[in-house]
Design a protein around this motif. Sequence first.
Motif, PDB file in Angstrom:
ATOM      1  N   ALA A 206      -5.095  -4.061 -13.153  1.00 30.75           N
ATOM      2  CA  ALA A 206      -4.311  -3.115 -12.343  1.00 30.75           C
ATOM      3  C   ALA A 206      -2.831  -3.483 -12.382  1.00 30.75           C
ATOM      4  O   ALA A 206      -2.198  -3.721 -11.347  1.00 30.75           O
ATOM      5  N   ASN A 207      -2.274  -3.503 -13.585  1.00 34.31           N
ATOM      6  CA  ASN A 207      -0.901  -4.001 -13.717  1.00 34.31           C
ATOM      7  C   ASN A 207       0.156  -3.046 -13.167  1.00 34.31           C
ATOM      8  O   ASN A 207       1.303  -3.432 -12.986  1.00 34.31           O
ATOM      9  N   ASP A 208      -0.212  -1.790 -12.889  1.00 35.96           N
ATOM     10  CA  ASP A 208       0.739  -0.880 -12.244  1.00 35.96           C
ATOM     11  C   ASP A 208       1.012  -1.282 -10.791  1.00 35.96           C
ATOM     12  O   ASP A 208       1.955  -0.791 -10.178  1.00 35.96           O
ATOM     13  N   LEU A 209       0.179  -2.175 -10.242  1.00 37.81           N
ATOM     14  CA  LEU A 209       0.338  -2.618  -8.855  1.00 37.81           C
ATOM     15  C   LEU A 209       1.108  -3.938  -8.751  1.00 37.81           C
ATOM     16  O   LEU A 209       1.285  -4.462  -7.648  1.00 37.81           O
ATOM     17  N   GLU A 210       1.565  -4.454  -9.864  1.00 39.26           N
ATOM     18  CA  GLU A 210       2.200  -5.765  -9.899  1.00 39.26           C
ATOM     19  C   GLU A 210       3.355  -5.900  -8.910  1.00 39.26           C
ATOM     20  O   GLU A 210       3.556  -6.955  -8.297  1.00 39.26           O
ATOM     21  N   ALA A 211       4.124  -4.824  -8.724  1.00 39.95           N
ATOM     22  CA  ALA A 211       5.301  -4.885  -7.849  1.00 39.95           C
ATOM     23  C   ALA A 211       4.970  -4.645  -6.376  1.00 39.95           C
ATOM     24  O   ALA A 211       5.851  -4.773  -5.520  1.00 39.95           O
ATOM     25  N   ASN A 212       3.708  -4.307  -6.060  1.00 38.53           N
ATOM     26  CA  ASN A 212       3.331  -4.058  -4.669  1.00 38.53           C
ATOM     27  C   ASN A 212       3.408  -5.329  -3.833  1.00 38.53           C
ATOM     28  O   ASN A 212       3.352  -6.441  -4.350  1.00 38.53           O
ATOM     29  N   GLU A 213       3.505  -5.139  -2.508  1.00 41.28           N
ATOM     30  CA  GLU A 213       3.598  -6.284  -1.602  1.00 41.28           C
ATOM     31  C   GLU A 213       2.301  -7.078  -1.606  1.00 41.28           C
ATOM     32  O   GLU A 213       1.209  -6.535  -1.749  1.00 41.28           O
ATOM     33  N   LYS A 214       2.447  -8.388  -1.427  1.00 42.88           N
ATOM     34  CA  LYS A 214       1.291  -9.291  -1.462  1.00 42.88           C
ATOM     35  C   LYS A 214       1.187 -10.054  -0.154  1.00 42.88           C
ATOM     36  O   LYS A 214       2.188 -10.348   0.505  1.00 42.88           O
ATOM     37  N   ILE A 215      -0.049 -10.377   0.215  1.00 42.96           N
ATOM     38  CA  ILE A 215      -0.312 -11.209   1.377  1.00 42.96           C
ATOM     39  C   ILE A 215      -1.540 -12.051   1.087  1.00 42.96           C
ATOM     40  O   ILE A 215      -2.568 -11.529   0.627  1.00 42.96           O
ATOM     41  N   SER A 216      -1.412 -13.359   1.283  1.00 42.03           N
ATOM     42  CA  SER A 216      -2.494 -14.280   0.967  1.00 42.03           C
ATOM     43  C   SER A 216      -2.913 -14.069  -0.489  1.00 42.03           C
ATOM     44  O   SER A 216      -2.072 -14.057  -1.371  1.00 42.03           O
ATOM     45  N   ASN A 217      -4.201 -13.893  -0.760  1.00 39.96           N
ATOM     46  CA  ASN A 217      -4.680 -13.699  -2.133  1.00 39.96           C
ATOM     47  C   ASN A 217      -4.845 -12.228  -2.497  1.00 39.96           C
ATOM     48  O   ASN A 217      -5.562 -11.901  -3.442  1.00 39.96           O
ATOM     49  N   TYR A 218      -4.176 -11.351  -1.753  1.00 44.48           N
ATOM     50  CA  TYR A 218      -4.388  -9.925  -1.933  1.00 44.48           C
ATOM     51  C   TYR A 218      -3.080  -9.186  -2.159  1.00 44.48           C
ATOM     52  O   TYR A 218      -2.010  -9.641  -1.768  1.00 44.48           O
ATOM     53  N   ILE A 219      -3.221  -8.021  -2.771  1.00 45.08           N
ATOM     54  CA  ILE A 219      -2.090  -7.130  -2.973  1.00 45.08           C
ATOM     55  C   ILE A 219      -2.382  -5.829  -2.235  1.00 45.08           C
ATOM     56  O   ILE A 219      -3.519  -5.355  -2.205  1.00 45.08           O
ATOM     57  N   LEU A 220      -1.362  -5.278  -1.600  1.00 46.53           N
ATOM     58  CA  LEU A 220      -1.518  -4.045  -0.822  1.00 46.53           C
ATOM     59  C   LEU A 220      -1.451  -2.850  -1.777  1.00 46.53           C
ATOM     60  O   LEU A 220      -0.467  -2.669  -2.486  1.00 46.53           O
ATOM     61  N   VAL A 221      -2.497  -2.036  -1.782  1.00 45.15           N
ATOM     62  CA  VAL A 221      -2.601  -0.935  -2.740  1.00 45.15           C
ATOM     63  C   VAL A 221      -1.903   0.322  -2.235  1.00 45.15           C
ATOM     64  O   VAL A 221      -1.160   0.966  -2.970  1.00 45.15           O
ATOM     65  N   ASN A 222      -2.165   0.693  -0.980  1.00 46.59           N
ATOM     66  CA  ASN A 222      -1.616   1.952  -0.471  1.00 46.59           C
ATOM     67  C   ASN A 222      -0.240   1.756   0.145  1.00 46.59           C
ATOM     68  O   ASN A 222       0.209   0.633   0.393  1.00 46.59           O
ATOM     69  N   LYS A 223       0.441   2.861   0.402  1.00 47.68           N
ATOM     70  CA  LYS A 223       1.814   2.826   0.901  1.00 47.68           C
ATOM     71  C   LYS A 223       1.823   2.684   2.431  1.00 47.68           C
ATOM     72  O   LYS A 223       1.615   3.643   3.161  1.00 47.68           O
ATOM     73  N   THR A 224       2.050   1.484   2.889  1.00 45.05           N
ATOM     74  CA  THR A 224       2.176   1.206   4.320  1.00 45.05           C
ATOM     75  C   THR A 224       2.904  -0.121   4.477  1.00 45.05           C
ATOM     76  O   THR A 224       3.243  -0.764   3.491  1.00 45.05           O
ATOM     77  N   LYS A 225       3.125  -0.531   5.720  1.00 44.38           N
ATOM     78  CA  LYS A 225       3.889  -1.755   5.973  1.00 44.38           C
ATOM     79  C   LYS A 225       2.960  -2.960   6.071  1.00 44.38           C
ATOM     80  O   LYS A 225       2.071  -3.006   6.924  1.00 44.38           O
TER      81      LYS A 225
END
Length: 296
Positions: A206-225
Amino acid sequence: MRLLNSKTNKYLSIILLITSFFIFLIFYFLNNLNNSNNLLNNLENSLTTTKNLFEEQKRYALSLAILLSEDKEIVNSFLNENRQQTFEIVNRKIKTLKQLQDSNFEVQIHNKNLTTFLRSWDINIKDVPLASFRQGLVKVKEEKKPIVSIELGKRLNIKAISPIIINNEYVGSIEAIIDFEYLSKELKKKGYKLFVLLDKKYLNIANDLEANEKISNYILVNKTKINFLKDLDLENLKDYGYISNKEHSFAYFSYYDLQNNHLGYILTAIKNNKHININNSYDYETVNISSEVKIK
């Protein structure tokens, strides 16, 4: 006599004080228990609502894929290998179908050899090999049956795939792709916030998500805070349950790919006005629970 009365009054005062203290403790305990029960009930409602909405969107995506795979205009232009014509037809159909539900979706058409014939959002993309990381496509070709799941590609979406069958032969497939924005809007109307988390180890796909925000071992997929999730212990979550930080409480559940690999978590947040600390986690294997909970 006065001394006796004085001692009696003193004892009565102590007893009254102790009694008042215990009444206060009981009231405090019952009030907290009531608040906790109310919070749990609200979280259970949010969990059920979120699961139902996901299932509804999956059914919607599957209906779209089947409908498009049986559309003679689309199929004929695909068989004639006329990409420009197919592109125009598909986008016209999308525009019409969007009127049925205020939900954005995209369409991809695949060749018999599981490469990209056409993407509705970019006519210039073609002949991309997909078989190595798109389990759903392989499954549809093998079984000649439509499927729907939350599936990994360059992005993470709800993907429904329906085969194009001519004379009982698989000649390609059509895919309806829906993101999580409609779900976010519908949950927001009910007072909930949606968070879709993907394990970072899948970013190689899922390399299109590379720039999304990350927390712990996860990346946030949808658009929210992502700051809503601060101070949550995301490393010790089980298959589903409830968890809190100071400002919000969350109901969560796992989602899996078609080979039962754990991909991440879907969380729904509500306000935690009473600042109640809750951390209840469960495994599917240890609870008598419907398989419908296990989102794919």
